[in-house]
Design an enzyme around this catalytic site. Structure first.
Site, PDB file in Angstrom:
ATOM      1  N   ASN A 197       0.864  -1.176   0.000  1.00  0.00           N
ATOM      2  CA  ASN A 197       0.000   0.000   0.000  1.00  0.00           C
ATOM      3  C   ASN A 197       0.903   1.228   0.000  1.00  0.00           C
ATOM      4  OD1 ASN A 197      -1.819   2.024   0.520  1.00  0.00           O
ATOM      5  ND2 ASN A 197      -2.335   1.332   2.589  1.00  0.00           N
ATOM      6  N   TRP A 198       0.989   1.875  -1.152  1.00  0.00           N
ATOM      7  CA  TRP A 198       1.938   2.985  -1.270  1.00  0.00           C
ATOM      8  C   TRP A 198       1.410   4.277  -0.654  1.00  0.00           C
ATOM      9  CZ3 TRP A 198       3.827   2.275  -7.069  1.00  0.00           C
ATOM     10  CH2 TRP A 198       4.537   1.074  -7.163  1.00  0.00           C
ATOM     11  N   LYS A 199       0.152   4.295  -0.267  1.00  0.00           N
ATOM     12  CA  LYS A 199      -0.458   5.481   0.357  1.00  0.00           C
ATOM     13  C   LYS A 199      -0.192   6.723  -0.506  1.00  0.00           C
ATOM     14  CE  LYS A 199      -0.012   3.091   4.722  1.00  0.00           C
ATOM     15  NZ  LYS A 199       0.151   3.138   6.171  1.00  0.00           N
ATOM     16  N   HIS A 208      -9.182   1.047   5.155  1.00  0.00           N
ATOM     17  CA  HIS A 208      -7.893   1.241   5.822  1.00  0.00           C
ATOM     18  C   HIS A 208      -8.067   2.192   7.005  1.00  0.00           C
ATOM     19  CE1 HIS A 208      -3.795   2.434   6.601  1.00  0.00           C
ATOM     20  NE2 HIS A 208      -3.438   1.314   6.009  1.00  0.00           N
ATOM     21  N   GLU A 247      -6.432   4.596   8.016  1.00  0.00           N
ATOM     22  CA  GLU A 247      -6.247   6.025   7.709  1.00  0.00           C
ATOM     23  C   GLU A 247      -7.501   6.599   7.057  1.00  0.00           C
ATOM     24  OE1 GLU A 247      -2.579   5.379   5.641  1.00  0.00           O
ATOM     25  OE2 GLU A 247      -1.698   4.763   7.551  1.00  0.00           O
ATOM     26  N   GLU A 253      -5.275  -5.164  10.648  1.00  0.00           N
ATOM     27  CA  GLU A 253      -4.219  -4.177  10.857  1.00  0.00           C
ATOM     28  C   GLU A 253      -4.451  -3.456  12.185  1.00  0.00           C
ATOM     29  OE1 GLU A 253      -2.244  -2.960   6.951  1.00  0.00           O
ATOM     30  OE2 GLU A 253      -4.011  -1.717   7.164  1.00  0.00           O
ATOM     31  N   GLY A 266       2.690   1.933  10.855  1.00  0.00           N
ATOM     32  CA  GLY A 266       3.642   3.030  10.710  1.00  0.00           C
ATOM     33  C   GLY A 266       4.362   3.407  11.990  1.00  0.00           C
ATOM     34  N   SER A 286       3.697  -2.503  10.319  1.00  0.00           N
ATOM     35  CA  SER A 286       5.159  -2.564  10.511  1.00  0.00           C
ATOM     36  C   SER A 286       5.777  -3.920  10.158  1.00  0.00           C
ATOM     37  CB  SER A 286       5.524  -2.153  11.948  1.00  0.00           C
ATOM     38  OG  SER A 286       5.090  -0.827  12.197  1.00  0.00           O
ATOM     39  N   GLY A 309       2.970  -1.223   4.345  1.00  0.00           N
ATOM     40  CA  GLY A 309       3.026   0.212   4.058  1.00  0.00           C
ATOM     41  C   GLY A 309       4.460   0.647   3.793  1.00  0.00           C
ATOM     42  N   GLY A 310       5.117   1.160   4.819  1.00  0.00           N
ATOM     43  CA  GLY A 310       6.455   1.748   4.671  1.00  0.00           C
ATOM     44  C   GLY A 310       7.445   0.858   3.931  1.00  0.00           C
TER      45      GLY A 310
HETATM   46  P1  PGA Z   1       3.071   0.003   7.746  1.00  0.00           P
HETATM   47  O1  PGA Z   1       1.602   0.240   7.152  1.00  0.00           O
HETATM   48  O2  PGA Z   1       3.602  -1.257   7.121  1.00  0.00           O
HETATM   49  O3  PGA Z   1       3.858   1.226   7.339  1.00  0.00           O
HETATM   50  O4  PGA Z   1       2.930  -0.117   9.219  1.00  0.00           O
HETATM   51  C1  PGA Z   1       0.739  -0.843   6.972  1.00  0.00           C
HETATM   52  C2  PGA Z   1      -0.544  -0.348   6.343  1.00  0.00           C
HETATM   53  O5  PGA Z   1      -0.970   0.769   6.639  1.00  0.00           O
HETATM   54  O6  PGA Z   1      -1.148  -1.067   5.531  1.00  0.00           O
END
Ligand code: PGA
Length: 255
Positions: free
Chosen positions: A9-11, A97, A99, A169, A175, A215, A236-237
């Site tokens: 997920n590149w956000k 998600h 966010e 999640e 994050g 993470s 994510g990251g």
């Molecule tokens: P993260 O994000 O790997 O940076 O913790 C995961 C996500 O939001 O899907």
């Protein structure tokens, strides 16, 4: 056997050129791996979806959207419909998600509508959910997850489940560098699978892929993915760096 999935997920990261370069790097490195039935997915932001999709030569890396509106079309400034996604060949969308829930006020009710739109359009959803830290500390995490799943998904028909991927999640792990322990992940994933089985039966529950997100890194992926009810990850990251992402894909493929 359940499908393993590693989804990046590149956000709101990567401009156009960066997105294409990252996707092509992933594709060429994945070509040298035995993916062992692991689906590799990237989710660029909307404006880069078509460019990334067109830049990839084959189906070994799938391109999916990070969100979608529930309405067919209309006066929803700034939003994107299922039909628009399909018109550029996107068949899968991440929904719910944390966010989106936190910063854009997406409710369980709106998410249930989005899921319906996905199904009406013969698309697939990667449905995200998870508890915040206070829920975990007050031992309320199972209740929260149960409620999120029931509200968004328990109106589905049996056949709909082939179009659903679940992504647990825990919000406190997204994050933050803090990961659920493999045991915490497994406990929750087993709980989720039992919950689905309680309404839809064992066959459907056994077939649904449940991803862990929060993470995940190359250094912890193998241990988390080796748990019996963890079928891969939503990343994510670490999905923004080709070597880290490939390390995570390799951990899933080697299982
Ligand atoms: P993260 O994000 O790997 O940076 O913790 C995961 C996500 O939001 O899907």
């Amino acid at each position: 056997m359940r499908t393993k999935i590693v989804a990046g997920n590149w956000k709101m990261n990567n401009n156009y050129e960066d997105s294409i370069k990252l996707a092509k790097d992933i594709e060429s490195k994945a070509a040298n791996l035995n993916l062992n039935n692991t689906r590799v997915i990237v989710a660029p932001t909307f404006v880069n979806l078509k460019g990334v999709k067109d830049s990839l030569g084959n189906a070994s890396v799938e391109v999916v959207a990070q969100n979608m509106h529930q309405a067919k079309n209309g006066a929803y400034t700034g939003e994107i419909s299922a039909e628009m996604l399909q018109s550029i060949g996107i068949k899968t969308v991440i929904l719910g998600h944390s966010e989106r829930r936190t910063y854009f006020n997406e409710t369980d009710e709106a998410l249930a509508e989005k899921i319906n739109t996905v199904l009406e359009n013969n698309m697939e959803a990667i449905f995200c959910f998870g508890e915040v830290l206070e829920d975990r500390k007050s031992d309320n995490h199972f209740n929260v997850v149960e409620s999120q799943i029931k509200k968004a998904l328990f109106h589905l028909k049996d056949a709909d489940w082939k179009s659903i991927v679940l992504a647990y999640e825990p919000v406190w792990a997204i994050g933050t560098g803090e990961t659920a322990s493999p045991e915490q992940a497994q406990d929750m994933h087993a709980f989720i699978r039992n919950l689905v089985a309680s309404k839809y039966g064992d066959a459907i529950a056994d077939n649904v892929s449940i991803l862990y997100g929060g993470s995940v890194k190359p250094s912890n992926a193998q241990e988390i993915f080796s748990k019996p009810d963890v079928d891969g990850g939503l990343i994510g990251g670490a999905a923004l760096n080709v070597d880290d992402f490939m390390g995570i894909i390799t951990a899933a493929a080697n299982l």
